[in-house]
Design a protein around this motif. Structure first.
Motif, PDB file in Angstrom:
ATOM      1  N   GLY A 150      18.958  35.399 -42.119  1.00 39.53           N
ATOM      2  CA  GLY A 150      19.556  34.388 -42.942  1.00 39.53           C
ATOM      3  C   GLY A 150      19.405  33.225 -42.086  1.00 39.53           C
ATOM      4  N   LYS A 151      18.750  33.238 -41.044  1.00 32.68           N
ATOM      5  CA  LYS A 151      18.462  31.870 -40.207  1.00 32.68           C
ATOM      6  C   LYS A 151      16.971  31.870 -39.901  1.00 32.68           C
ATOM      7  CE  LYS A 151      22.995  32.370 -37.998  1.00 32.68           C
ATOM      8  NZ  LYS A 151      23.745  32.730 -36.633  1.00 32.68           N
ATOM      9  N   LEU A 152      16.494  30.630 -40.333  1.00 33.23           N
ATOM     10  CA  LEU A 152      15.052  30.059 -39.779  1.00 33.23           C
ATOM     11  C   LEU A 152      14.837  30.202 -38.361  1.00 33.23           C
ATOM     12  CD1 LEU A 152      12.524  29.180 -41.130  1.00 33.23           C
ATOM     13  CD2 LEU A 152      13.349  26.797 -41.046  1.00 33.23           C
ATOM     14  N   THR A 153      15.897  29.770 -37.498  1.00 34.51           N
ATOM     15  CA  THR A 153      15.609  29.697 -36.206  1.00 34.51           C
ATOM     16  C   THR A 153      15.297  31.364 -35.758  1.00 34.51           C
ATOM     17  OG1 THR A 153      17.966  29.911 -35.883  1.00 34.51           O
ATOM     18  CG2 THR A 153      17.126  27.768 -35.743  1.00 34.51           C
ATOM     19  N   LYS A 154      16.111  32.163 -36.109  1.00 31.99           N
ATOM     20  CA  LYS A 154      16.008  33.693 -35.639  1.00 31.99           C
ATOM     21  C   LYS A 154      14.826  34.197 -36.568  1.00 31.99           C
ATOM     22  CE  LYS A 154      19.582  34.243 -33.454  1.00 31.99           C
ATOM     23  NZ  LYS A 154      19.455  34.840 -31.827  1.00 31.99           N
ATOM     24  N   ARG A 160       9.400  24.415 -35.509  1.00 34.14           N
ATOM     25  CA  ARG A 160       8.707  23.437 -36.222  1.00 34.14           C
ATOM     26  C   ARG A 160       7.659  23.844 -37.014  1.00 34.14           C
ATOM     27  NH1 ARG A 160       6.009  17.799 -33.563  1.00 34.14           N
ATOM     28  NH2 ARG A 160       5.423  16.829 -35.573  1.00 34.14           N
ATOM     29  N   HIS A 161       6.764  24.875 -36.340  1.00 29.94           N
ATOM     30  CA  HIS A 161       5.695  25.657 -37.159  1.00 29.94           C
ATOM     31  C   HIS A 161       6.286  26.256 -38.532  1.00 29.94           C
ATOM     32  CE1 HIS A 161       2.077  28.437 -36.886  1.00 29.94           C
ATOM     33  NE2 HIS A 161       2.031  27.692 -37.935  1.00 29.94           N
ATOM     34  N   ALA A 162       7.302  27.211 -38.073  1.00 29.54           N
ATOM     35  CA  ALA A 162       8.051  27.753 -39.215  1.00 29.54           C
ATOM     36  C   ALA A 162       8.192  26.837 -40.463  1.00 29.54           C
ATOM     37  CB  ALA A 162       9.189  28.358 -38.647  1.00 29.54           C
ATOM     38  N   TRP A 163       8.999  25.753 -40.211  1.00 33.43           N
ATOM     39  CA  TRP A 163       9.397  24.942 -41.206  1.00 33.43           C
ATOM     40  C   TRP A 163       8.183  24.294 -41.877  1.00 33.43           C
ATOM     41  CZ3 TRP A 163      12.544  24.538 -44.644  1.00 33.43           C
ATOM     42  CH2 TRP A 163      12.786  23.427 -45.449  1.00 33.43           C
ATOM     43  N   ASN A 164       7.051  23.797 -41.182  1.00 32.32           N
ATOM     44  CA  ASN A 164       5.878  23.329 -41.815  1.00 32.32           C
ATOM     45  C   ASN A 164       5.032  24.291 -42.767  1.00 32.32           C
ATOM     46  OD1 ASN A 164       6.098  20.856 -40.453  1.00 32.32           O
ATOM     47  ND2 ASN A 164       4.875  21.279 -38.764  1.00 32.32           N
ATOM     48  N   LEU A 165       5.076  25.634 -42.172  1.00 31.30           N
ATOM     49  CA  LEU A 165       4.503  26.678 -42.965  1.00 31.30           C
ATOM     50  C   LEU A 165       4.880  27.072 -44.274  1.00 31.30           C
ATOM     51  CD1 LEU A 165       2.270  28.602 -42.499  1.00 31.30           C
ATOM     52  CD2 LEU A 165       3.838  30.305 -41.629  1.00 31.30           C
ATOM     53  N   ILE A 166       6.325  26.870 -44.099  1.00 27.36           N
ATOM     54  CA  ILE A 166       7.077  27.125 -45.513  1.00 27.36           C
ATOM     55  C   ILE A 166       6.776  25.905 -46.578  1.00 27.36           C
ATOM     56  CG2 ILE A 166       9.551  26.991 -46.430  1.00 27.36           C
ATOM     57  CD1 ILE A 166      10.217  28.681 -44.239  1.00 27.36           C
TER      58      ILE A 166
END
Length: 362
Positions: A35-39, A49-55
């Motif tokens: 339930g957490k984007l950081t984890k 940053r890569h995770a958020w850009n990918l989404i």
């Protein structure tokens, strides 16, 4: 020694075409779990940053949200995000054994052409989590392992045809084991083969978390409103299930999903986790992998069979030493439902099957 890794490619085609980035599946899985984007980014081994850009990239492609972010509730998957996750996981579990087998086969062929002198083992085995982990342990000893996942009976037939060095198969303890022992004994004539004790594992019903359908026994899979997912014909798990169904005189036509087959325990669990089925028959480790419920039914023994003349070979000797060592013990301890009371013990086939038949009489 050459190793090969074969991976699937998804290409989405619409107004534009785009090749899918499977890192997104790992990211969505992390979000579903934490339930957490950081984890989730840590789970996918990428930066936040890569995770958020990918989404954002894939939300733009689909034209709708993959995640929902709410204050106080963290990050949750949208319906599309959830559907995409479980499609990816199911594809991974269904294809991985086949692709691993092809990769091993291709690598073995190339290494022979290159006259690679690495000691190797060709293994055909019923799907098992500990078998998969064993390859890494033997690689560390310089033993190349070519694993082809087959049903128990198909693996033993390949061993008799000299198409592999080891065959992995399993059978339940107790009276049901005696029934299967008679069938296995037909595949392994006395004197021609030896058995190697490998591990035991808990087999039972993989169910949704909390067991909302209240699955307790074999008859429950035929109840109205219960969706079942089966294993493929030829597998030891399917053979055990067929014994149970026949013993209880259950009409197979009443089992919704009886004809839906998956080739691994993990693929069964992935289908249930994706809410496409309510119950399947498989090992506890598969249920734990997807945080599903598990109703234990029986403990099984998983054995390795080899030809008698190969017991003293360098590759088998390295295998036995590995099975008796601390790294294999650690592997078994990491798998829910697994134990290894006497790994690496070499046994006569006739002794093992006779003991099973004696247990049934008692």
């Amino acid at each position: 020694m050459i190793r090969i890794d074969i991976r699937p490619v998804w290409t989405f085609r619409g107004e534009e075409s785009r090749e899918f980035d499977f890192v997104l599946i790992a990211l969505l899985e992390g979000i579903e779990r934490t339930g957490k984007l950081t984890k989730a980014a840590e789970h996918a081994a990428i930066s936040y940053r890569h995770a958020w850009n990918l989404i954002e990239q894939w939300q733009g492609f689909f034209g709708t949200s993959l995640v929902v972010m709410e204050k106080g509730r963290g990050t949750q998957l949208s319906q599309l995000g959830s559907d995409l996750l479980w499609a990816g996981l199911r594809a991974r579990e269904r294809l991985a054994p086949e692709l691993e087998g092809l990769a091993s086969e291709f690598a073995s062929t190339l290494n022979k052409s290159l006259r690679d002198s690495t000691v190797g083992l060709a293994v055909q085995a019923s799907h098992d989590f500990a078998i998969g982990g064993l390859r890494g342990l033997l690689d560390g000893r310089g033993i190349s392992v070519d694993i082809q996942y087959r049903g128990s009976f198909d693996a033993l037939a390949s061993l008799r045809r000299h198409e592999c060095d080891l065959a992995g198969f399993h059978f339940p303890e107790g009276p049901m084991g005696a029934l299967m022992a008679r069938r296995y004994a037909e595949c392994l004539p006395p004197g021609e083969h030896m058995l190697i004790s490998f591990a035991t594992r808990m087999q039972g019903f993989i169910v949704q978390s909390g067991n909302p359908k209240e699955i307790r026994d074999i008859g429950d899979i035929a109840r109205a409103g219960v969706r079942f997912v089966n294993r493929q014909r030829g597998s030891g798990t399917r053979a055990l299930l067929e014994f149970l169904i026949s013993r209880e005189a259950i009409d197979r036509a009443r089992i919704r999903g009886y004809d839906i087959e998956e080739t691994t325990h993990a693929a069964v669990a992935a289908l249930i986790a994706g809410k496409q089925a309510d119950v399947g028959f498989g090992v506890q480790a598969a249920a734990a992998q997807y945080r599903l419920g598990f109703v234990p039914y029986c403990r099984e023994r998983y054995m390795l069979a080899c030809r008698t003349e190969h017991v003293g070979s360098p590759a088998i000797a390295a295998l036995l030493e590995t099975l008796r060592g601390p790294d294999f013990a650690a592997l078994i301890a990491s798998l829910p439902g697994y134990e290894a009371p006497d790994p690496g013990r070499v046994l006569q086939t006739s002794d093992v099957f006779a003991a099973l038949l004696a247990e049934a009489v008692e």
